[in-house]
Write a protein that holds these residues in place. Structure first.
Motif, PDB file in Angstrom:
ATOM      1  N   ASN A   1      -0.164   3.301   7.593  1.00 14.43           N
ATOM      2  CA  ASN A   1      -0.283   1.945   7.047  1.00 14.43           C
ATOM      3  C   ASN A   1       0.442   1.768   5.722  1.00 14.43           C
ATOM      4  O   ASN A   1       0.396   0.681   5.132  1.00 14.43           O
ATOM      5  CB  ASN A   1      -1.759   1.578   6.852  1.00 14.43           C
ATOM      6  CG  ASN A   1      -2.556   1.668   8.133  1.00 14.43           C
ATOM      7  OD1 ASN A   1      -3.471   2.468   8.256  1.00 14.43           O
ATOM      8  ND2 ASN A   1      -2.209   0.838   9.104  1.00 14.43           N
ATOM      9  N   SER A   2       1.078   2.821   5.260  1.00 16.71           N
ATOM     10  CA  SER A   2       1.784   2.725   3.978  1.00 16.71           C
ATOM     11  C   SER A   2       2.907   1.696   4.069  1.00 16.71           C
ATOM     12  O   SER A   2       3.673   1.673   5.032  1.00 16.71           O
ATOM     13  CB  SER A   2       2.358   4.095   3.598  1.00 16.71           C
ATOM     14  OG  SER A   2       2.837   4.099   2.272  1.00 16.71           O
ATOM     15  N   GLY A   3       2.982   0.829   3.079  1.00 20.44           N
ATOM     16  CA  GLY A   3       4.016  -0.203   3.067  1.00 20.44           C
ATOM     17  C   GLY A   3       3.429  -1.587   2.877  1.00 20.44           C
ATOM     18  O   GLY A   3       2.266  -1.755   2.493  1.00 20.44           O
ATOM     19  N   ALA A   4       4.244  -2.591   3.138  1.00 19.47           N
ATOM     20  CA  ALA A   4       3.851  -3.990   2.891  1.00 19.47           C
ATOM     21  C   ALA A   4       2.986  -4.539   4.017  1.00 19.47           C
ATOM     22  O   ALA A   4       3.137  -4.172   5.186  1.00 19.47           O
ATOM     23  CB  ALA A   4       5.095  -4.843   2.717  1.00 19.47           C
TER      24      ALA A   4
ATOM     25  N   VAL B   1       0.847  -1.195   0.000  1.00 25.20           N
ATOM     26  CA  VAL B   1       0.000   0.000   0.000  1.00 25.20           C
ATOM     27  C   VAL B   1       0.883   1.246   0.000  1.00 25.20           C
ATOM     28  O   VAL B   1       1.847   1.335   0.767  1.00 25.20           O
ATOM     29  CB  VAL B   1      -0.922   0.011   1.234  1.00 25.20           C
ATOM     30  CG1 VAL B   1      -1.631   1.346   1.386  1.00 25.20           C
ATOM     31  CG2 VAL B   1      -1.921  -1.125   1.142  1.00 25.20           C
ATOM     32  N   THR B   2       0.546   2.188  -0.868  1.00 28.47           N
ATOM     33  CA  THR B   2       1.202   3.495  -0.856  1.00 28.47           C
ATOM     34  C   THR B   2       0.178   4.541  -0.477  1.00 28.47           C
ATOM     35  O   THR B   2      -0.814   4.736  -1.182  1.00 28.47           O
ATOM     36  CB  THR B   2       1.798   3.839  -2.239  1.00 28.47           C
ATOM     37  OG1 THR B   2       2.761   2.850  -2.592  1.00 28.47           O
ATOM     38  CG2 THR B   2       2.463   5.212  -2.220  1.00 28.47           C
ATOM     39  N   LEU B   3       0.394   5.177   0.668  1.00 30.42           N
ATOM     40  CA  LEU B   3      -0.474   6.264   1.127  1.00 30.42           C
ATOM     41  C   LEU B   3       0.404   7.403   1.614  1.00 30.42           C
ATOM     42  O   LEU B   3       1.022   7.311   2.678  1.00 30.42           O
ATOM     43  CB  LEU B   3      -1.395   5.792   2.256  1.00 30.42           C
ATOM     44  CG  LEU B   3      -2.575   4.901   1.872  1.00 30.42           C
ATOM     45  CD1 LEU B   3      -3.301   4.416   3.115  1.00 30.42           C
ATOM     46  CD2 LEU B   3      -3.538   5.643   0.957  1.00 30.42           C
ATOM     47  N   VAL B   4       0.480   8.443   0.825  1.00 32.02           N
ATOM     48  CA  VAL B   4       1.323   9.590   1.166  1.00 32.02           C
ATOM     49  C   VAL B   4       0.449  10.838   1.136  1.00 32.02           C
ATOM     50  O   VAL B   4      -0.177  11.157   0.110  1.00 32.02           O
ATOM     51  CB  VAL B   4       2.496   9.745   0.171  1.00 32.02           C
ATOM     52  CG1 VAL B   4       3.345  10.961   0.534  1.00 32.02           C
ATOM     53  CG2 VAL B   4       3.344   8.479   0.150  1.00 32.02           C
TER      54      VAL B   4
ATOM     55  N   SER C   1      -9.326 -10.384   5.667  1.00 34.71           N
ATOM     56  CA  SER C   1      -8.740 -10.117   6.973  1.00 34.71           C
ATOM     57  C   SER C   1      -7.299  -9.650   6.787  1.00 34.71           C
ATOM     58  O   SER C   1      -6.544 -10.250   6.013  1.00 34.71           O
ATOM     59  CB  SER C   1      -8.768 -11.378   7.845  1.00 34.71           C
ATOM     60  OG  SER C   1      -8.084 -11.160   9.071  1.00 34.71           O
ATOM     61  N   VAL C   2      -6.935  -8.567   7.466  1.00 39.14           N
ATOM     62  CA  VAL C   2      -5.549  -8.087   7.475  1.00 39.14           C
ATOM     63  C   VAL C   2      -5.191  -7.832   8.939  1.00 39.14           C
ATOM     64  O   VAL C   2      -5.545  -6.791   9.508  1.00 39.14           O
ATOM     65  CB  VAL C   2      -5.362  -6.810   6.629  1.00 39.14           C
ATOM     66  CG1 VAL C   2      -3.873  -6.476   6.500  1.00 39.14           C
ATOM     67  CG2 VAL C   2      -5.999  -6.956   5.241  1.00 39.14           C
ATOM     68  N   ALA C   3      -4.502  -8.784   9.539  1.00 40.44           N
ATOM     69  CA  ALA C   3      -4.237  -8.738  10.982  1.00 40.44           C
ATOM     70  C   ALA C   3      -3.501  -7.471  11.401  1.00 40.44           C
ATOM     71  O   ALA C   3      -3.815  -6.872  12.441  1.00 40.44           O
ATOM     72  CB  ALA C   3      -3.444  -9.975  11.398  1.00 40.44           C
ATOM     73  N   SER C   4      -2.557  -7.022  10.587  1.00 41.81           N
ATOM     74  CA  SER C   4      -1.753  -5.852  10.967  1.00 41.81           C
ATOM     75  C   SER C   4      -2.551  -4.550  10.910  1.00 41.81           C
ATOM     76  O   SER C   4      -2.105  -3.522  11.427  1.00 41.81           O
ATOM     77  CB  SER C   4      -0.529  -5.739  10.054  1.00 41.81           C
ATOM     78  OG  SER C   4      -0.918  -5.597   8.699  1.00 41.81           O
TER      79      SER C   4
END
Length: 198
Positions: A158-161, A106-109, A139-142
């Motif tokens: 949350n940006s990143g892997a 995910v890229t969120l800037v 589901s995305v645990a992180s």
């Protein structure tokens, strides 16, 4: 008496065309001047000034989503999860659970950015006896707890892997032979990332 004034009257009459001609010429000059002003924009110059800001540039952020190579497993009611090498050879039955382990990036800037990550299903999951008897859950645990069905609200933190888990469950309570021999297209499942507006 009349003899003395006659020349003056004649002189006055002789001068009238000259004055009329001068008046006509003046009107023509004014008309031409007005026309020239009209052609040139018809406006006068007034004072003006301009001072540029010294704030510097502002740069747009970014929003993007990419998927890595996912892996599938199949778990039946009586067994344990087994890797699936080729989904096209799988024949699911009620109670089966197909699980996708999906790497996402995910890229969120952006200073104020928020976005919704969703798993959305297409027409083969919303029509037909088989599609209507399948449950799809993301589901995305992180990312913690989903904000609504198959939806996570993300921020720039949350940006990143991350790793998403997607399950496709053939409802164990399916009645009769509902969905038998039918198929759904797993490509009808899409991950979407959309900037939040509310």
């Amino acid at each position: 008496m009349s003899l003395e004034t006659a020349p003056a009257t004649r002189a006055s009459l002789a001068q009238r065309p000259v004055r009329r001609h001068r008046r006509t010429t003046a009107i023509a000059i004014i008309t031409v001047g007005a026309a020239l002003l009209s052609v040139g924009g018809g406006s006068y110059a007034y004072w003006s000034t301009q001072t540029a800001l010294t704030a510097g540039p502002v740069t747009a952020g970014d929003l993007n989503l990419s998927l890595g190579a996912g892996t599938w497993t199949l778990k039946g009611v009586l067994g344990t999860a087994q890797p699936v090498a080729n989904l096209t050879t799988v024949k699911i039955v009620p109670g089966d659970v197909l699980t996708l382990t999906q790497p996402i990036d995910v890229t969120l800037v952006g200073n104020t950015i928020a976005a919704d990550l969703k798993a959305e299903v297409g027409s083969t999951f919303t029509s037909g006896a088989l599609g209507s008897n399948l449950d799809v859950v993301l589901s995305v645990a992180s990312y913690g707890t989903a904000t609504s069905a198959n939806t996570y609200r993300l921020s720039s933190a949350n940006s990143g892997a991350a790793t998403a888990t997607l399950t496709v469950t053939f409802k164990p309570g399916t009645i009769g032979r509902a969905g038998a021999t039918q198929s759904v297209n797993l490509n009808d499942i899409a991950f979407t990332l959309t900037q939040a507006s509310s």
